[in-house]
Design a protein around this motif. Structure first.
Motif, PDB file in Angstrom:
ATOM      1  N   ILE A 478       0.688  -1.261   0.032  1.00 47.36           N
ATOM      2  CA  ILE A 478      -0.093  -0.214  -0.153  1.00 47.36           C
ATOM      3  C   ILE A 478       0.786   1.158   0.105  1.00 47.36           C
ATOM      4  CG2 ILE A 478      -1.700   1.275   1.363  1.00 47.36           C
ATOM      5  CD1 ILE A 478      -2.753  -1.294   2.564  1.00 47.36           C
ATOM      6  N   MET A 479       1.668   1.359   0.806  1.00 41.68           N
ATOM      7  CA  MET A 479       2.428   2.458   1.045  1.00 41.68           C
ATOM      8  C   MET A 479       3.936   2.030   1.756  1.00 41.68           C
ATOM      9  SD  MET A 479       0.454   4.906   3.908  1.00 41.68           S
ATOM     10  CE  MET A 479       0.186   3.749   5.590  1.00 41.68           C
ATOM     11  N   MET A 480       4.820   2.983   2.261  1.00 43.25           N
ATOM     12  CA  MET A 480       5.925   2.825   3.122  1.00 43.25           C
ATOM     13  C   MET A 480       5.541   3.929   4.273  1.00 43.25           C
ATOM     14  SD  MET A 480       9.283   3.755   4.007  1.00 43.25           S
ATOM     15  CE  MET A 480      10.272   4.372   2.777  1.00 43.25           C
ATOM     16  N   ASP A 481       5.982   3.273   5.563  1.00 43.08           N
ATOM     17  CA  ASP A 481       5.859   3.910   6.781  1.00 43.08           C
ATOM     18  C   ASP A 481       7.610   4.213   7.230  1.00 43.08           C
ATOM     19  OD1 ASP A 481       3.471   5.204   7.622  1.00 43.08           O
ATOM     20  OD2 ASP A 481       2.607   3.112   7.601  1.00 43.08           O
ATOM     21  N   TYR A 482       7.774   5.298   7.661  1.00 45.00           N
ATOM     22  CA  TYR A 482       9.225   5.550   8.025  1.00 45.00           C
ATOM     23  C   TYR A 482       8.888   6.051   9.398  1.00 45.00           C
ATOM     24  CZ  TYR A 482      14.083   6.927   8.859  1.00 45.00           C
ATOM     25  OH  TYR A 482      15.221   7.046   9.387  1.00 45.00           O
ATOM     26  N   THR A 483       9.472   5.450  10.555  1.00 42.53           N
ATOM     27  CA  THR A 483       9.285   6.074  11.957  1.00 42.53           C
ATOM     28  C   THR A 483      10.549   5.708  12.631  1.00 42.53           C
ATOM     29  OG1 THR A 483       6.917   5.088  11.826  1.00 42.53           O
ATOM     30  CG2 THR A 483       7.734   5.806  13.901  1.00 42.53           C
ATOM     31  N   VAL A 509       6.894   9.418   8.866  1.00 40.58           N
ATOM     32  CA  VAL A 509       6.498   9.777   7.579  1.00 40.58           C
ATOM     33  C   VAL A 509       5.871   8.453   6.967  1.00 40.58           C
ATOM     34  CG1 VAL A 509       7.015  11.403   5.425  1.00 40.58           C
ATOM     35  CG2 VAL A 509       8.090  11.598   7.601  1.00 40.58           C
ATOM     36  N   ALA A 510       4.589   8.872   6.388  1.00 40.32           N
ATOM     37  CA  ALA A 510       4.313   7.905   5.384  1.00 40.32           C
ATOM     38  C   ALA A 510       4.586   8.157   3.950  1.00 40.32           C
ATOM     39  CB  ALA A 510       2.811   7.668   5.582  1.00 40.32           C
ATOM     40  N   TYR A 511       4.952   7.254   2.974  1.00 42.99           N
ATOM     41  CA  TYR A 511       5.542   7.637   1.604  1.00 42.99           C
ATOM     42  C   TYR A 511       4.232   6.744   0.724  1.00 42.99           C
ATOM     43  CZ  TYR A 511       9.450   9.925   3.485  1.00 42.99           C
ATOM     44  OH  TYR A 511      10.264  10.772   4.165  1.00 42.99           O
ATOM     45  N   PRO A 512       3.753   7.365  -0.260  1.00 43.71           N
ATOM     46  CA  PRO A 512       3.173   6.609  -1.168  1.00 43.71           C
ATOM     47  C   PRO A 512       4.414   5.931  -2.159  1.00 43.71           C
ATOM     48  CG  PRO A 512       2.354   8.936  -1.607  1.00 43.71           C
ATOM     49  CD  PRO A 512       3.553   8.840  -0.433  1.00 43.71           C
ATOM     50  N   LEU A 513       4.159   4.739  -2.662  1.00 40.17           N
ATOM     51  CA  LEU A 513       5.066   3.831  -3.254  1.00 40.17           C
ATOM     52  C   LEU A 513       6.088   4.467  -4.152  1.00 40.17           C
ATOM     53  CD1 LEU A 513       3.107   0.558  -3.305  1.00 40.17           C
ATOM     54  CD2 LEU A 513       4.895   1.110  -1.635  1.00 40.17           C
ATOM     55  N   ASP A 514       5.206   5.564  -4.907  1.00 39.75           N
ATOM     56  CA  ASP A 514       5.904   6.029  -5.948  1.00 39.75           C
ATOM     57  C   ASP A 514       6.613   7.270  -5.725  1.00 39.75           C
ATOM     58  OD1 ASP A 514       3.580   7.342  -5.588  1.00 39.75           O
ATOM     59  OD2 ASP A 514       2.954   7.763  -7.574  1.00 39.75           O
ATOM     60  N   GLN A 515       6.616   7.629  -4.420  1.00 37.40           N
ATOM     61  CA  GLN A 515       7.262   8.898  -3.978  1.00 37.40           C
ATOM     62  C   GLN A 515       8.187   8.778  -2.903  1.00 37.40           C
ATOM     63  OE1 GLN A 515       4.522  12.027  -2.894  1.00 37.40           O
ATOM     64  NE2 GLN A 515       3.038  11.365  -4.586  1.00 37.40           N
ATOM     65  N   ILE A 516       8.751   7.539  -2.743  1.00 38.22           N
ATOM     66  CA  ILE A 516       9.767   7.092  -1.400  1.00 38.22           C
ATOM     67  C   ILE A 516      11.037   7.677  -1.901  1.00 38.22           C
ATOM     68  CG2 ILE A 516      10.790   5.257  -0.328  1.00 38.22           C
ATOM     69  CD1 ILE A 516       8.252   3.425  -1.014  1.00 38.22           C
ATOM     70  N   PRO A 517      11.447   8.515  -1.189  1.00 33.36           N
ATOM     71  CA  PRO A 517      12.788   8.995  -1.444  1.00 33.36           C
ATOM     72  C   PRO A 517      13.930   7.728  -1.526  1.00 33.36           C
ATOM     73  CG  PRO A 517      12.018  10.199   0.384  1.00 33.36           C
ATOM     74  CD  PRO A 517      10.941   9.147   0.010  1.00 33.36           C
ATOM     75  N   ALA A 518      14.945   7.846  -2.592  1.00 29.26           N
ATOM     76  CA  ALA A 518      15.856   7.071  -2.463  1.00 29.26           C
ATOM     77  C   ALA A 518      16.677   6.390  -1.299  1.00 29.26           C
ATOM     78  CB  ALA A 518      16.893   7.453  -3.584  1.00 29.26           C
ATOM     79  N   ASP A 519      16.754   7.408  -0.382  1.00 29.79           N
ATOM     80  CA  ASP A 519      17.589   7.244   0.938  1.00 29.79           C
ATOM     81  C   ASP A 519      17.032   6.618   1.820  1.00 29.79           C
ATOM     82  OD1 ASP A 519      16.251   9.630   1.160  1.00 29.79           O
ATOM     83  OD2 ASP A 519      17.749  10.425   2.372  1.00 29.79           O
TER      84      ASP A 519
END
Length: 573
Positions: A478-483, A509-519
């Motif tokens: 669905i997405m990616m959560d970075y915590t 921060v929660a990122y959509p799959l197509d907006q995940i920063p490379a780092d």
């Protein structure tokens, strides 16, 4: 007339002379034939003794049996001209062998003797044979003794009811059951032989060696009364108070308690069974060594050590295995296989209520079970607290999850994992696909297991999380959560991360799959060691080191500053 008479007288004298010469020639011829048939005949002594020497057709000299003494000697030249009957205190001699009895029959033609009552044979001052009856063949030098027979050679006594003694080979053998005893052992069998010269005995059929320390039973056994070494030549069992040895070939020193055994011999001690192509065992020092394709099986605790060399000390409870050494735990339905260069078992407080053991494995440790795999440099399992500690770059795999840190402690409960503690630089990684990984790092991590599966994880100190929630229907991301946070609780189901809850201050921060920063795809300490992971019980022997630059790096991150509580759930859009 006178001239004629003179001539007749001359002829007569010549006839008498010729007749005398012929008679003398005949007497010489008869004498020569008699000497050829019976040289050295004793003349008148022939009535009380059998002669001195005789030559057989092969040209080998044979000595006759001599009568030294008898209270009474009888002979019937009409009925039995070649037999002498001897009565009372009979003494006979043949070469260096003396024979004594109450009565005897001497057969002159066949140079043999039958002896009756209180029979005794003596050869030098070391060999004595007793019995009730003796038949002695002077030609073959074979003595056959029957009833209450004893052969005594210094401290060795052979007892039987039927003994044949061959003087040519200095060998006595029995065939209807017998017993041989010396200072240390008592040996019985159905058939046996003993040589006073070599001090060697051979036993067959229902062989039993009884020693104050053990009992050896066998089908075929060789024994030296000089060295006290029993040579095992067939299926044999050696049983003592605590030990049982099975072997089909080898040597056992009954005096020193040392054994060298071959052909897959087995040493069993209180539920522990040591098997190898060859075994060495010292009963007094209490240790055994095994070589080539060795297995040390603990049937009580249901675990096993294998390798090409194993050592076990029953007095200290210590053991060691090396050269393709493997520790196998089969207490559960699925066996755990663990390999290292050296496996060592150390026992503390043996034979007390506080006894416990340590299993030490080092170096290049690799372990495999279908549900869990592990790699580290060294490992210690302590039965006192049922804790297994992995040192130096430990890694654990559980399904699609990878756990690692500077040190890993795994606590067991009845041979199943209860909980695990990852200390310093703890990292948990769960692979979703070739690009996306759920990741959790912290100073320490605790995983709790139910029925062998990890169900709950607690992460403490500088926690970082990368988490991908999935659709319930098709498991798509669905997405990616970075915590970031200080303390995290996670729940797992079917070996997959299901939900997580932070306690205390958090920032994420929660990122959509197509907006995940490379780092953000990878945490700073992320590493995936799937290429090191053991793939089978055979693969534990194939050591694979980490690639350059993939070792854990210490983190200098500061504690998070912004407060936030975050609850991560499956299907949370």
């Amino acid at each position: 007339m006178q001239k004629k008479n003179t001539r007749m007288s001359f002829l007569n004298r010549h006839r008498y002379l010729l007749a005398g010469i012929l008679c003398l020639f005949g007497m010489c011829l008869l004498s020569a034939q008699d000497k050829k048939a019976n040289p050295g005949a004793p003349g008148k002594k022939d009535s009380v003794a059998v002669g001195q020497q005789k030559a057989d057709t092969s040209g080998k000299k044979k000595t006759r049996v001599d009568l030294l003494y008898a209270d009474e000697a009888q002979a019937d030249k009409q009925l039995r001209p070649d037999v002498q009957v001897l009565i009372g205190s009979v003494r006979l001699k043949h070469d260096s062998m003396y024979m004594f009895c109450d009565s005897a029959l001497i057969y002159e033609k066949i140079n043999s003797v039958e002896a009756f009552g209180n029979v005794r044979m003596e050869q030098g001052d070391t060999l004595f044979i007793y019995g009730d009856y003796l038949y002695y063949d002077g030609m073959s030098q074979l003595a056959m003794l029957r009833e209450n027979v004893r052969m005594i050679n210094r401290n060795t006594v052979l007892t039987t009811d039927s003994l044949n003694y061959d003087r040519l080979y200095n060998l006595g053998y029995y065939f209807e059951g017998g017993m041989l005893t010396d200072e240390d052992n008592v040996l019985t069998s159905e058939w046996g032989e003993y040589s006073p010269t070599t001090k060697l005995a051979v036993f067959n059929h229902e062989v039993k060696l009884v020693n104050p320390q053990f009992v050896l039973t066998s089908d075929t056994l060789k024994y030296s009364t000089e060295s006290k070494i029993a040579t095992i030549l067939g299926p044999s069992d050696i049983v003592s108070d605590k030990n049982h040895i099975y072997s089909e070939r080898g040597e056992y020193n009954t005096a020193t308690g040392q054994a060298e055994l071959l052909d897959r011999s087995v040493l069993t001690n209180e539920g522990k069974k040591l098997t190898g192509d060859s075994l060495f065992y010292d009963r007094n020092l209490g240790y055994g060594e095994a070589f080539n394709d060795v297995r040390m099986n603990d049937t009580v605790n249901r675990n096993m050590l294998t390798g090409d060399y194993c050592f076990y000390n029953e007095l200290t409870g210590n053991a060691l295995a090396t050269i393709r050494a493997v520790a196998i735990d089969y207490s559960q339905g699925d066996s755990l296989f663990m390999h290292g260069d050296t496996l060592r078992l150390v026992t503390y407080n043996l034979n007390t209520d506080s006894m416990y053991r340590e299993m030490r494995v080092y170096h290049k440790v690799r372990a495999y079970r279908t549900d869990i795999q592990a790699v580290c440099d060294s490992l210690v399992y302590n039965s006192k607290d049922s804790c297994m500690t992995m040192y130096y770059d430990p890694i654990l795999w559980h399904g699609s999850q990878q756990l690692l840190g500077e040190e890993v402690k795994v606590y067991m409960n009845d041979s199943t994992i209860d909980w695990a503690h990852i200390i310093n630089q703890a990292l948990a990684v769960e692979q979703k696909d070739s690009v996306h990984y759920n990741q959790v790092t912290g100073k320490e991590m605790k995983g709790f297991f139910v029925d062998g599966d990890m169900r709950r994880v607690e992460v403490n100190g500088n926690v970082l999380v990368v988490f991908y929630p999935v659709e319930e229907k098709d498991s798509s991301l669905i997405m990616m959560d970075y915590t970031e946070g200080s303390f995290l609780k996670m729940l797992l189901k079917d070996r997959k991360m299901e939900q997580g809850t932070f306690v205390g201050k958090t920032n994420g921060v929660a990122y959509p799959l197509d907006q995940i920063p490379a780092d953000k795809y990878r945490l700073p300490s992320f590493v995936w060691f799937d290429y090191i992971r053991p793939s089978s019980k055979e693969d534990i022997f194939n050591w694979r080191g980490k690639k350059a630059g993939e070792a854990l790096q210490k983190s200098d991150r500061k504690p998070v500053a912004s407060p936030r509580n975050m609850h991560i759930k499956r299907n949370n859009k």
